[in-house]
Scaffold this active site. Structure first.
Site, PDB file in Angstrom:
ATOM      1  CG  ASP A  40      -0.596   3.162   6.760  1.00 50.59           C
ATOM      2  OD1 ASP A  40      -0.131   4.202   7.089  1.00 50.59           O
ATOM      3  OD2 ASP A  40      -0.981   1.957   7.295  1.00 50.59           O
ATOM      4  CB  SER A  41      -0.710   9.007   6.578  1.00 53.76           C
ATOM      5  OG  SER A  41       0.307   9.144   5.481  1.00 53.76           O
TER       6      SER A  41
ATOM      7  CG  ASP B 186       3.180   2.691   5.704  1.00 54.87           C
ATOM      8  OD1 ASP B 186       3.848   1.892   6.301  1.00 54.87           O
ATOM      9  OD2 ASP B 186       2.718   3.574   5.909  1.00 54.87           O
TER      10      ASP B 186
ATOM     11  CD  GLU C  32       1.441   0.931  11.499  1.00 56.94           C
ATOM     12  OE1 GLU C  32       0.656   0.722  12.398  1.00 56.94           O
ATOM     13  OE2 GLU C  32       0.973   2.123  11.045  1.00 56.94           O
TER      14      GLU C  32
ATOM     15  CD  GLU D  63       2.643   7.501  14.101  1.00 59.37           C
ATOM     16  OE1 GLU D  63       2.974   7.138  13.098  1.00 59.37           O
ATOM     17  OE2 GLU D  63       1.738   8.583  13.775  1.00 59.37           O
TER      18      GLU D  63
HETATM   19  O1  KIV Z   1       1.608   6.448   6.847  1.00 58.34           O
HETATM   20  C1  KIV Z   1       2.584   7.429   7.166  1.00 58.34           C
HETATM   21  O2  KIV Z   1       2.679   8.536   6.591  1.00 58.34           O
HETATM   22  C2  KIV Z   1       3.265   7.050   8.217  1.00 58.34           C
HETATM   23  C3  KIV Z   1       4.091   8.317   8.890  1.00 58.34           C
HETATM   24  C4  KIV Z   1       3.236   9.155   9.795  1.00 58.34           C
HETATM   25  C5  KIV Z   1       5.420   7.807   9.476  1.00 58.34           C
HETATM   26  O3  KIV Z   1       3.556   5.964   8.670  1.00 58.34           O
END
Ligand code: KIV
Length: 285
Positions: free
Chosen positions: A53-54, A92, A124, A191
């Site tokens: 979700d980044s 994610d 998460e 993280e």
């Molecule tokens: O969303 C993402 O890219 C992540 C990584 C930073 C682990 O959760």
């Protein structure tokens, strides 16, 4: 385009992570959100692709991950799936997709797997997610947990800061990690936690730790691809090592193309199509 050939062409499945940990072999994970980057990442030999979700930060420009939707992750996962053959694909669970009840969370995770082609999901949270992780695993959904800095809690945390910096917080994080392992998670993202804490978790768990800003002891390292290749804006966190400057490469290419258009150097005859001789004669007749 010439791609590097991976030296380990066999498909990566979930059990490969445990086998690598037992052998002390490091694995690597990168994010991808579309077909071309998935192809490049996969063909370079990266073991795991995270449809993270980044994407909210790096490709949608939202500023955080909160607005990212299940539809966006699902669509990105489909594209990534089409572009990769070897890497394990983890998607994610975005904010809001697992917060309103376990049945809804299972439905959403199944959608990522059935429609998107994900091979595992990541979510998460610490001990508060133990019941949900158990339930997902019971439904044959492989789960990666994620503790330490959890960007979906940015408003509660008040920013992106290193976590587990006190003895109490470190003990809580280590306990959480153990509980998530017991619940059935097959890996856990750590993280932005001190390297000493990440090392303890890595040594005490038999599942793989996937570190980002968590030091070298983790079994697997993950980075956001856009950070690694310099395709982002603004200051980067200290754990990012930038190996290329793709923004500069793109800017140079655009600038040269604009110059060529404005000076009449683009397109050339070879870059356009001639009207066939026969047709030209017919036009004149
Ligand atoms: O969303 C993402 O890219 C992540 C990584 C930073 C682990 O959760």
């Amino acid at each position: 385009m010439a791609y590097l050939k991976p030296d380990k062409p066999e498909k990566v499945f979930v059990p490969a992570l445990r086998e690598a940990k037992e052998k002390g072999e490091k694995l690597v994970c990168l994010t991808a959100y579309d077909y071309p980057t998935a192809r490049i990442v996969d063909e370079a030999g990266v073991d795991i692709i995270l449809v993270g979700d980044s994407m909210g930060n790096v490709i949608h420009g939202y500023g955080n991950t909160i607005p990212v939707t299940l539809d966006e992750i699902c669509s990105a996962t489909k594209a990534v799936k089409r572009g990769s053959h070897r890497a394990l694909i983890i998607s994610d669970m975005p904010y809001g997709s697992f917060h309103t009840g376990d049945d809804e969370a299972v439905r959403n995770a199944l959608r990522l797997m059935k429609d998107g082609g994900a091979e595992a999901v990541k979510l998460e949270g610490g001990r508060n997610r133990v019941g949900l992780v158990k339930r997902l695993v019971d439904e044959e959904i492989p789960v990666v947990a994620h503790v330490g800095l959890t960007p979906q809690s940015v408003h509660k945390m008040g920013g992106y800061r290193v976590q587990a910096k006190t003895a109490d917080a470190a003990k809580t994080l280590i306990e959480d990690a153990k509980m998530l392992e017991e619940a059935g998670a097959f890996a856990i993202v750590l993280e932005l936690v001190p390297r000493e804490v990440a090392e303890i978790v890595t040594n005490e768990l038999s599942i793989s730790t996937i570190g980002i800003g968590a030091g070298a002891a983790c079994d697997i390292q993950v980075l956001v691809l856009h950070d690694l290749i310099g395709f982002t804006f603004g200051r980067q966190p200290r754990f990012v090592r930038q190996y290329a400057n793709v923004s500069e490469v793109i800017t140079n290419a655009i600038t040269r193309w604009m110059d060529d258009v404005k000076t009449g150097n683009y397109p050339s005859e070879a870059e356009s199509y001639g009207f066939p001789e026969e047709a030209r004669k017919e036009m004149k007749a």
